[in-house]
Design an enzyme around this catalytic site. Sequence first.
Site, PDB file in Angstrom:
ATOM      1  N   GLY A  74     -69.771  19.236  15.915  1.00 49.92           N
ATOM      2  CA  GLY A  74     -68.336  19.116  15.631  1.00 49.92           C
ATOM      3  C   GLY A  74     -67.544  20.302  16.154  1.00 49.92           C
ATOM      4  O   GLY A  74     -68.034  21.426  16.176  1.00 49.92           O
ATOM      5  N   MET A 100     -63.042  17.844   4.677  1.00 51.09           N
ATOM      6  CA  MET A 100     -64.308  17.855   5.422  1.00 51.09           C
ATOM      7  C   MET A 100     -65.257  18.928   4.907  1.00 51.09           C
ATOM      8  O   MET A 100     -64.847  19.824   4.165  1.00 51.09           O
ATOM      9  CB  MET A 100     -64.042  18.104   6.901  1.00 51.09           C
ATOM     10  CG  MET A 100     -64.221  16.868   7.717  1.00 51.09           C
ATOM     11  SD  MET A 100     -64.275  17.247   9.465  1.00 51.09           S
ATOM     12  CE  MET A 100     -64.270  15.569  10.092  1.00 51.09           C
ATOM     13  N   ASP A 138     -76.043  24.246  11.838  1.00 49.14           N
ATOM     14  CA  ASP A 138     -77.435  24.451  11.422  1.00 49.14           C
ATOM     15  C   ASP A 138     -78.398  23.573  12.216  1.00 49.14           C
ATOM     16  O   ASP A 138     -79.440  24.043  12.669  1.00 49.14           O
ATOM     17  CB  ASP A 138     -77.599  24.252   9.906  1.00 49.14           C
ATOM     18  CG  ASP A 138     -77.049  22.941   9.410  1.00 49.14           C
ATOM     19  OD1 ASP A 138     -76.210  22.338  10.085  1.00 49.14           O
ATOM     20  OD2 ASP A 138     -77.470  22.484   8.327  1.00 49.14           O
ATOM     21  N   ASP A 139     -78.034  22.303  12.425  1.00 51.50           N
ATOM     22  CA  ASP A 139     -78.937  21.417  13.169  1.00 51.50           C
ATOM     23  C   ASP A 139     -79.087  21.872  14.628  1.00 51.50           C
ATOM     24  O   ASP A 139     -80.195  21.897  15.167  1.00 51.50           O
ATOM     25  CB  ASP A 139     -78.414  19.973  13.149  1.00 51.50           C
ATOM     26  CG  ASP A 139     -78.624  19.319  11.785  1.00 51.50           C
ATOM     27  OD1 ASP A 139     -79.596  19.686  11.092  1.00 51.50           O
ATOM     28  OD2 ASP A 139     -77.820  18.450  11.410  1.00 51.50           O
ATOM     29  N   LYS A 152     -71.683  28.216  14.504  1.00 51.58           N
ATOM     30  CA  LYS A 152     -70.421  27.475  14.507  1.00 51.58           C
ATOM     31  C   LYS A 152     -70.436  26.390  13.446  1.00 51.58           C
ATOM     32  O   LYS A 152     -71.463  25.736  13.273  1.00 51.58           O
ATOM     33  CB  LYS A 152     -70.259  26.824  15.894  1.00 51.58           C
ATOM     34  CG  LYS A 152     -69.156  25.834  15.995  1.00 51.58           C
ATOM     35  CD  LYS A 152     -69.607  24.454  16.467  1.00 51.58           C
ATOM     36  CE  LYS A 152     -70.427  23.700  15.468  1.00 51.58           C
ATOM     37  NZ  LYS A 152     -70.657  22.300  15.759  1.00 51.58           N
ATOM     38  N   THR A 153     -69.428  26.199  12.716  1.00 52.76           N
ATOM     39  CA  THR A 153     -69.121  24.995  11.943  1.00 52.76           C
ATOM     40  C   THR A 153     -67.991  25.293  10.963  1.00 52.76           C
ATOM     41  O   THR A 153     -68.016  26.322  10.273  1.00 52.76           O
ATOM     42  CB  THR A 153     -70.312  24.375  11.157  1.00 52.76           C
ATOM     43  OG1 THR A 153     -69.806  23.262  10.408  1.00 52.76           O
ATOM     44  CG2 THR A 153     -71.028  25.323  10.211  1.00 52.76           C
ATOM     45  N   ILE A 154     -67.018  24.403  10.949  1.00 47.42           N
ATOM     46  CA  ILE A 154     -65.913  24.584  10.005  1.00 47.42           C
ATOM     47  C   ILE A 154     -66.441  24.482   8.579  1.00 47.42           C
ATOM     48  O   ILE A 154     -65.827  24.982   7.653  1.00 47.42           O
ATOM     49  CB  ILE A 154     -64.793  23.548  10.209  1.00 47.42           C
ATOM     50  CG1 ILE A 154     -65.310  22.115  10.035  1.00 47.42           C
ATOM     51  CG2 ILE A 154     -64.100  23.725  11.535  1.00 47.42           C
ATOM     52  CD1 ILE A 154     -64.209  21.100   9.788  1.00 47.42           C
ATOM     53  N   ASP A 155     -67.599  23.814   8.399  1.00 49.98           N
ATOM     54  CA  ASP A 155     -68.123  23.550   7.051  1.00 49.98           C
ATOM     55  C   ASP A 155     -68.487  24.824   6.293  1.00 49.98           C
ATOM     56  O   ASP A 155     -68.605  24.798   5.070  1.00 49.98           O
ATOM     57  CB  ASP A 155     -69.372  22.657   7.123  1.00 49.98           C
ATOM     58  CG  ASP A 155     -69.066  21.300   7.731  1.00 49.98           C
ATOM     59  OD1 ASP A 155     -67.884  21.041   8.031  1.00 49.98           O
ATOM     60  OD2 ASP A 155     -70.000  20.503   7.904  1.00 49.98           O
ATOM     61  N   ARG A 172     -73.364  15.409  20.166  1.00 48.42           N
ATOM     62  CA  ARG A 172     -74.348  15.546  19.087  1.00 48.42           C
ATOM     63  C   ARG A 172     -75.759  15.131  19.503  1.00 48.42           C
ATOM     64  O   ARG A 172     -76.598  14.856  18.654  1.00 48.42           O
ATOM     65  CB  ARG A 172     -73.906  14.723  17.873  1.00 48.42           C
ATOM     66  CG  ARG A 172     -72.689  15.277  17.151  1.00 48.42           C
ATOM     67  CD  ARG A 172     -72.564  14.713  15.765  1.00 48.42           C
ATOM     68  NE  ARG A 172     -71.360  15.150  15.093  1.00 48.42           N
ATOM     69  CZ  ARG A 172     -71.255  16.292  14.406  1.00 48.42           C
ATOM     70  NH1 ARG A 172     -72.281  17.102  14.316  1.00 48.42           N
ATOM     71  NH2 ARG A 172     -70.118  16.613  13.815  1.00 48.42           N
TER      72      ARG A 172
HETATM   73  P1  FBP Z   1     -70.791  20.430  12.596  1.00 47.34           P
HETATM   74  O1  FBP Z   1     -71.714  20.626  11.430  1.00 47.34           O
HETATM   75  O2  FBP Z   1     -71.441  19.918  13.801  1.00 47.34           O
HETATM   76  O3  FBP Z   1     -69.996  21.672  12.853  1.00 47.34           O
HETATM   77  O4  FBP Z   1     -69.722  19.324  12.190  1.00 47.34           O
HETATM   78  C1  FBP Z   1     -69.105  19.369  10.966  1.00 47.34           C
HETATM   79  C2  FBP Z   1     -68.153  18.223  10.743  1.00 47.34           C
HETATM   80  O5  FBP Z   1     -66.848  18.603  11.109  1.00 47.34           O
HETATM   81  C3  FBP Z   1     -68.240  17.786   9.283  1.00 47.34           C
HETATM   82  O6  FBP Z   1     -67.337  18.485   8.497  1.00 47.34           O
HETATM   83  C4  FBP Z   1     -68.013  16.303   9.382  1.00 47.34           C
HETATM   84  O7  FBP Z   1     -68.692  15.612   8.365  1.00 47.34           O
HETATM   85  C5  FBP Z   1     -68.599  15.929  10.705  1.00 47.34           C
HETATM   86  O8  FBP Z   1     -68.504  17.080  11.506  1.00 47.34           O
HETATM   87  C6  FBP Z   1     -67.897  14.794  11.373  1.00 47.34           C
HETATM   88  O9  FBP Z   1     -68.584  14.464  12.535  1.00 47.34           O
HETATM   89  P2  FBP Z   1     -67.993  13.668  13.755  1.00 47.34           P
HETATM   90  O10 FBP Z   1     -67.144  14.598  14.534  1.00 47.34           O
HETATM   91  O11 FBP Z   1     -69.188  13.266  14.532  1.00 47.34           O
HETATM   92  O12 FBP Z   1     -67.190  12.548  13.203  1.00 47.34           O
END
Ligand code: FBP
Length: 549
Positions: free
Chosen positions: A78, A247, A172-173, A199-202, A142
């Site tokens: 993401g 999110m 993480d993945d 990286k991840t906004i989460d 992804r």
């Molecule tokens: P990452 O863990 O790859 O950074 O993505 C996080 C995220 O933004 C989550 O908050 C959300 O559930 C998911 O991506 C949504 O995924 P997609 O962009 O494939 O719809």
Amino acid sequence: MTKSALQIERAKYQPKVPAALKGNVKAVDGEYTQSVADQEDIKKLFPHTYGMPIITFEKGKESKPAAAVNVGVILSGGQAPGGHNVIAGLFDGIKAINKDSRLYGFILGPGGLIDHKYKELTADIIDEYRNTGGFDMIGSGRTKLETEEQFNKGLEILKKLDIKALVIIGGDDSNTNACILAEYYKSIDAGVQVIGCPKTIDGDLKNEQIETSFGFDTACKVYSEVIGNIQRDCNSAQKYWHFIKLMGRSASHIALECALQTHPNICIISEEAEALELTLDDVVNQIAKTVALRAEDDRNFGTVLIPEGLIEFIPAMKRLMAELNDFLAKNDAEFRIIKRSEQRKYIISKLTKDNSELYASLPDGVARQLTLDRDPHGNVQVSLIETEKLLAEMVATRLAEWKMDCKFNGKFAAQVHFFGYEGRCAAPSNYDADYCYSLGYTASCLIAAGKTGYMSSVRNTTAPADKWIAGGIPITMMMNMEKRHGCIKPVIQKALVKLNGAPFKEFVANREAWALSTDYVYPGPIQYFGPTEVCDQPTITLKLEQKEK
Ligand code: FBP
């Protein structure tokens, strides 16, 4: 590219970096490391990259110019604000090693490496994207890099371009994949280093050494701005309850940070719901009680923050989803040929008794959303599950029942929102612009130091940037064994909200007062220019966590 006035000014911003990264850099080995859990298993799976020491960069002496190095970079998963600055920092870093170094970006994520889709990232391209949001410089994807066939296919193009190091910017993945790739390339003596970037906004990729993942700061500020605006609307119109899903896949860090920034009336924290073994009904009652209490003061309005992953943390739902994950992983082909109108019945007939009953009790929409395609890592795509709608509907039903029993005399009208994609590509805050650039530059130092299987790390980031500490953490240190897609695999442990941590405690200390209040906080939009107290502040979560150390 047509640019706004802000974009033009923002392009000139010079990210702040740790003092150690200005000039010559020396790598200092620290303690040798262990994985967070399952040490014996992880050691066996990563014989070449397990147990390496933590690295810290310090100011070095004048040295002879090093040889030029070709580097590849991948944006994975993401989007998160600041990704372009990681690449800019990496570019400037490898050019500082030797001006003839070259950077290649693989297109649309890890898939670009396998399919040999790339472009050289030259100075004019990099300059175009400095301090901008989004991942559009090279795109993201992804695709899961997991088979030797993929690794070898990738190696063909790395060899062809004479790439000696690959930087994978991901969550993480993706960093788990980076670790597996580093191990494989080292085991076959491929001559390619692999470095990860958090990286991840989460906000769920963090530990003692990785203070935060980039993008969390900006995304939370964007969501908090709009939550604040909604709260002002609440106080102005006094007629709606706003159910706002945020999110953050599994962990509730985003919801918690937004609550600390805006003081909503209700914020559910998934990790707490799990610890208290709450049922969906308990959560609904909890919200309805606050609605009823506020109604006694004629406050028929308010805000409810809901973390995206809530549904997975309600223990009974979690058990159901685990069985569904395993079942669909094994029977995907059979399930896909069943008519859509028959799918619900089919699933009900296949699950164990308790799970089957729970599944049968769910509204149609949510039941269907639970069987949609998993992401390539085997995870349910929680962003597709409309928890905000589910809760708003269930609360309305509960209040209607209470009205019949004269337990509720107010009005209840709900609006639902989902804030996720709106924040992922925002122009990075000063914090993220500086942090990301520093992470990228640090990755170039890890490459120069000959490291592989490391994650770029920048610490002490609540202090002025000059005092930030740059270094590298062995990725194996963050790993444990977990069940994914029906199999036990080595993965980076996700950092969930700690119920004994300072940010959660701060929330708990205030939530009762916030529940009844109309004294919301309106954080306003991110400011890029102006006083440091306004423009350079990290998240409240990070400040509280650092103070706690
Ligand atoms: P990452 O863990 O790859 O950074 O993505 C996080 C995220 O933004 C989550 O908050 C959300 O559930 C998911 O991506 C949504 O995924 P997609 O962009 O494939 O719809």
